[in-house]
Design a protein around this motif. Sequence first.
Motif: not given
Lengths: 204, 204
Positions: A174-201
């Motif tokens: 929202q702040a980027t849009v309000e900063g004057g960008s009339s076309h804004t794109v945001m890519t997001v990747s989120i990972s939950a409960n990954s075995p990597s967090h426990k060091g499995d892989m």
Amino acid sequence: MTNQNKACSKSYIAGVSFSIHPMSDQFIEIIKGALKEVDTSKVHMKTDDVTTTVRGKLVHVFDVTKAIFLHAAKTGEHVAFQATYSLGCPGDSQGEAFMAEDETLLNSSLVKDIKQSVASKFSLYPLGGGDYMDVIYAQIEAMKKHVSVSPTHYSTRLDGEAVAIFDGLENVFQATVEGGSSHTVMTVSISANSPSHKGDMKNG
Amino acid sequence: MTNQNKACSKSYIAGVSFSIHPMSDQFIEIIKGALKEVDTSKVHMKTDDVTTTVRGKLVHVFDVTKAIFLHAAKTGEHVAFQATYSLGCPGDSQGEAFMAEDETLLNSSLVKDIKQSVASKFSLYPLGGGDYMDVIYAQIEAMKKHVSVSPTHYSTRLDGEAVAIFDGLENVFQATVEGGSSHTVMTVSISANSPSHKGDMKNG
């Protein structure tokens, strides 16, 4: 600020194309279960075999995607969420029908207490000009109050509670849009409960 | 064409941040198995718990990601692939070490005969100027010779063989850069073996 940007700031017709991937044989049940728990009545939502598209007021677009992610992640399965949020002035006819909705969130209070530690990366692409770099740096600074922030290649990494991360992403966008960008794109990747967090892989 | 763009066209240091999600209890074995079959010796590759980053010459970045996807998808499991390809002039020091590699592909011949029908969506974001809209339209037209192309919200949908789609995406990306965009980003979502294709459910 131009008139065009002013119009955008007022209306905030936003959209997102996202997918959610439970790494589990039960993926259909997990996705269907999460969708059943989310109230999507203030947005236009359409799912096909590649992604789900949600359009409407910016606040509801984030409310709905945050809730779908949290309801899927609370199953404890390894869940990955990928989204491209988009806001541009050019008309979005089906989305506009949902602009009459008020700004009262339908899902936020139901998910705000779900504790879900996640790892995330996001990238912001302001295509419409404006002093966006200052805005981005300021917003990344602001986000440091809520979650752990670190630079990575092509994106910024966030570690912390899912609720704080989604709220931070919404603020940045929202702040980027309000900063004057009339076309804004945001890519997001989120990972939950990954075995990597426990060091499995090591993989998302 | 500016000198900066000329330099970019010559070197093509590209990168991608991607993740691959088998919707299966066997997701670790599928990912590890796919990685084991791919020769990554001509790129810099780093995996963490959110995404995998690959950097190097553009041709090798596409060669490696295409091969990882195909080796995972050929297991027959429902596999989703999400990637943000990126090419910008600003230096990429670790990637540069891999610019000395020749352009002979290490994986292409091993995957070119894998038949894998997929559904895909991509969006192209030329952040660096140039006559990019003409380039994009021309490339979408060119892609119609190889796969089925249709417009969707925020992206273009492609249906067809995975090999043809990856090759088409590489062409689109490279042509956009050559069209004068000094910083180009392309997001890609690909879904293979989705139960949605058989009508079981609607989700990627």
